[in-house]
Design a protein around this motif. Sequence first.
Motif, PDB file in Angstrom:
ATOM      1  N   TRP A 251       0.688  -1.259  -0.067  1.00  0.00           N
ATOM      2  CA  TRP A 251      -0.037  -0.138  -0.081  1.00  0.00           C
ATOM      3  C   TRP A 251       0.653   1.210  -0.013  1.00  0.00           C
ATOM      4  O   TRP A 251       0.606   2.139  -0.755  1.00  0.00           O
ATOM      5  CB  TRP A 251      -0.943  -0.027   1.231  1.00  0.00           C
ATOM      6  N   CYS A 252       1.979   1.088   0.816  1.00  0.00           N
ATOM      7  CA  CYS A 252       2.798   2.477   0.790  1.00  0.00           C
ATOM      8  C   CYS A 252       3.485   2.751  -0.611  1.00  0.00           C
ATOM      9  O   CYS A 252       3.505   3.769  -1.204  1.00  0.00           O
ATOM     10  CB  CYS A 252       3.808   2.386   1.909  1.00  0.00           C
TER      11      CYS A 252
ATOM     12  N   THR B  10       0.783   3.987  -3.151  1.00  0.00           N
ATOM     13  CA  THR B  10       0.357   5.287  -2.833  1.00  0.00           C
ATOM     14  C   THR B  10       1.512   6.399  -3.276  1.00  0.00           C
ATOM     15  O   THR B  10       1.030   7.342  -3.621  1.00  0.00           O
ATOM     16  CB  THR B  10       0.025   5.552  -1.215  1.00  0.00           C
TER      17      THR B  10
ATOM     18  N   ILE C 234       1.384   6.499  -7.122  1.00  0.00           N
ATOM     19  CA  ILE C 234       0.246   7.472  -7.403  1.00  0.00           C
ATOM     20  C   ILE C 234       0.508   8.887  -7.012  1.00  0.00           C
ATOM     21  O   ILE C 234       0.301   9.784  -7.903  1.00  0.00           O
ATOM     22  CB  ILE C 234      -0.894   7.110  -6.731  1.00  0.00           C
ATOM     23  N   ILE C 235       1.058   9.199  -5.874  1.00  0.00           N
ATOM     24  CA  ILE C 235       1.198  10.869  -5.354  1.00  0.00           C
ATOM     25  C   ILE C 235       2.208  11.261  -6.659  1.00  0.00           C
ATOM     26  O   ILE C 235       2.417  12.558  -6.928  1.00  0.00           O
ATOM     27  CB  ILE C 235       1.610  10.844  -4.057  1.00  0.00           C
TER      28      ILE C 235
ATOM     29  N   TYR D 242      -7.195  11.193  -1.467  1.00  0.00           N
ATOM     30  CA  TYR D 242      -7.842  10.499  -2.348  1.00  0.00           C
ATOM     31  C   TYR D 242      -6.685   9.508  -2.834  1.00  0.00           C
ATOM     32  O   TYR D 242      -6.969   8.128  -3.264  1.00  0.00           O
ATOM     33  CB  TYR D 242      -8.402  11.192  -3.613  1.00  0.00           C
ATOM     34  N   ASN D 243      -5.559   9.853  -3.018  1.00  0.00           N
ATOM     35  CA  ASN D 243      -4.239   8.910  -3.446  1.00  0.00           C
ATOM     36  C   ASN D 243      -4.257   7.742  -2.545  1.00  0.00           C
ATOM     37  O   ASN D 243      -3.788   6.514  -2.742  1.00  0.00           O
ATOM     38  CB  ASN D 243      -3.087   9.753  -3.752  1.00  0.00           C
ATOM     39  N   MET D 244      -4.236   7.926  -1.273  1.00  0.00           N
ATOM     40  CA  MET D 244      -4.335   6.964  -0.117  1.00  0.00           C
ATOM     41  C   MET D 244      -5.088   6.004  -0.377  1.00  0.00           C
ATOM     42  O   MET D 244      -5.083   4.651  -0.166  1.00  0.00           O
ATOM     43  CB  MET D 244      -4.241   7.723   1.311  1.00  0.00           C
TER      44      MET D 244
ATOM     45  N   GLY E 127      -4.639   3.996  -3.231  1.00  0.00           N
ATOM     46  CA  GLY E 127      -3.437   2.724  -2.856  1.00  0.00           C
ATOM     47  C   GLY E 127      -4.195   1.588  -2.370  1.00  0.00           C
ATOM     48  O   GLY E 127      -3.548   0.474  -2.622  1.00  0.00           O
TER      49      GLY E 127
ATOM     50  N   TYR F  44      -5.250  -0.316  -5.479  1.00  0.00           N
ATOM     51  CA  TYR F  44      -4.150  -0.901  -5.859  1.00  0.00           C
ATOM     52  C   TYR F  44      -3.433  -2.241  -5.258  1.00  0.00           C
ATOM     53  O   TYR F  44      -2.653  -2.870  -5.922  1.00  0.00           O
ATOM     54  CB  TYR F  44      -2.995   0.149  -6.137  1.00  0.00           C
TER      55      TYR F  44
END
Length: 565
Positions: A318-319, A322, A325-326, A342-344, A347, A350
């Motif tokens: 997840w990290c 994220t 994506i950021i 939102y990006n989190m 994540g 994903y």
Amino acid sequence: MAAKSDGAAVSVQNTDNLVAPPPRSIIAAKPDQDASPYPYASKPYSLLDCYWVMCALFVFFSDVATDLWLAADYYLRRDYWWFGLTLVFVVVPSTVVQVLSFRWFVYDYTDISGSSSGAVGDECNFSTKGSANTYEKRGGDGCSSAGLAGTGSETRRCCRVCMWFFQSTLHILQLGQVWRYVHALYLGAQSRWLGNRGHFHWRLMFECADITMLRLLEAFLKNAPQLVLQLSIIIHANRVLPLQGLSASASLVSLAWMIASYQKTLRDSRDDKLPLSYKAVIVQMLWHFFTIGARTIAFALFASVFQLYFGIFIVSHWCLMTFWIIQGETDFCMSKWEEIIYNMVVGIIYIFCWFNVKEGRARFSMWLYYTVTLVENVSLTAAWYLYRGPNTSDFYALIVVCVVVCSYALGIFFMLGYYCLLHPDGPVSAAQWGVCVEDGGLMVESCVTPADASPLPPPDMLTSPPRTLSRTAGADRGEVVPGDLVVFQVRSTSPAMALRTLRTEQPVIRIDLPRKRYPAWDAHFIDRRLRKTILVLENTSPVTPRIQYRSLRNPKEVMEYETTV
């Protein structure tokens, strides 16, 4: 009406009249330039759309019913630990979604002056906070202060109380999404029966957008962990209960359904993109059904043996997603911090499947993601195969490994079929739609410039909103200062435009801002303050108005802005 955005205001009169003289910062355009460069908007509501919503309701009820039934079965079997986890993954995500849904209702049903009169339904007047200008209906039947008093005022107050009580009860009973689905069916039926005269187009689009965003959030907060939990229990116990199979299947179908539904609604909401056909939606559902199925089975296999390492793996993945994506600088929300949140959330998506979040060609990113997930699935399944318990036979283990491999291969097959045969931009040629093909993932707005249309002013003459704008206060709120940025302008159709096409007969709501980049929602779908203004203008226009963003020859990055009404 005077609408404020970033401290700027514009006066809007009835669509039968011309607008007030605009400030000098507005972008002037001839009638030919006002014609929409995007011919994909305002698709009529069909019976297939109605059936799609009804099937979505069936999927929703099946998912909730099987989870609650399974939780009750665990309780009767005295498996209190599984009962608690199953119930938590039902109640907590549903409560989060209901709170968000009710918050949206409170904002939508509270008018801009702060009272609970429902700005959308108020046809008498509409005024912005601190503004002296108002939007008034023409003719002698306009609302007056005397007409709002007495019986009419009491009736409206009673209706408001009943509406608040009704919505509060629905959301307490966790039925807010059910009501939104029913409301979407009603709006769709009205839109089909009344056509362009019914003023239901934008309300239907906004309702569908809200439903898909809420359901997508719930799917990955509830269905994804519920699916991993039930598969882990099945593998740990080395047997399958019928209710466990039903619950896991319903969760998987709900996940695949909501991803495909989200993509369809997003494309339907944007007039610069071709709509997604139902054949493509079904193939996309199968794509996500099999890839997510293989992914969750691999998760469940690994979690049944290595619980601690599974948690570390999920957090690490997840990290990483994220951060990826950021780093891609997405363009979904209206502020930087909302974008990060939102990006989190994306994540989390994903962890289970691919989700396109950026404009342009995504082939390299998609293949990189699926290569990484393939390596992860193989590693997780191999670790389980090597360290599985003694109760699992080799034959059973080989069958499970084959299911993971075949499911993932089927998912990739349907993904290739979607992109090669059914993608909206693939099988439809440019000549059929009269537009240019995509160049580097960006849709060229027009291929031919009308002979009588003057060229757009150079980019340096177009005023862009600054990064931060101070809010106006006091008496300054009601003033229109020359040079202010005009955000809304509603214009009537000139006689010359009426002779061209039916599309140009619509009144136009001009938003003097660059539109957000696909695959983000447009600004008027995200910012609920813009929604209110659009719905009021739709309610007071003779036909459904059309949204037109500022068009730039050279695409520029959308600046951050706040809209204050």
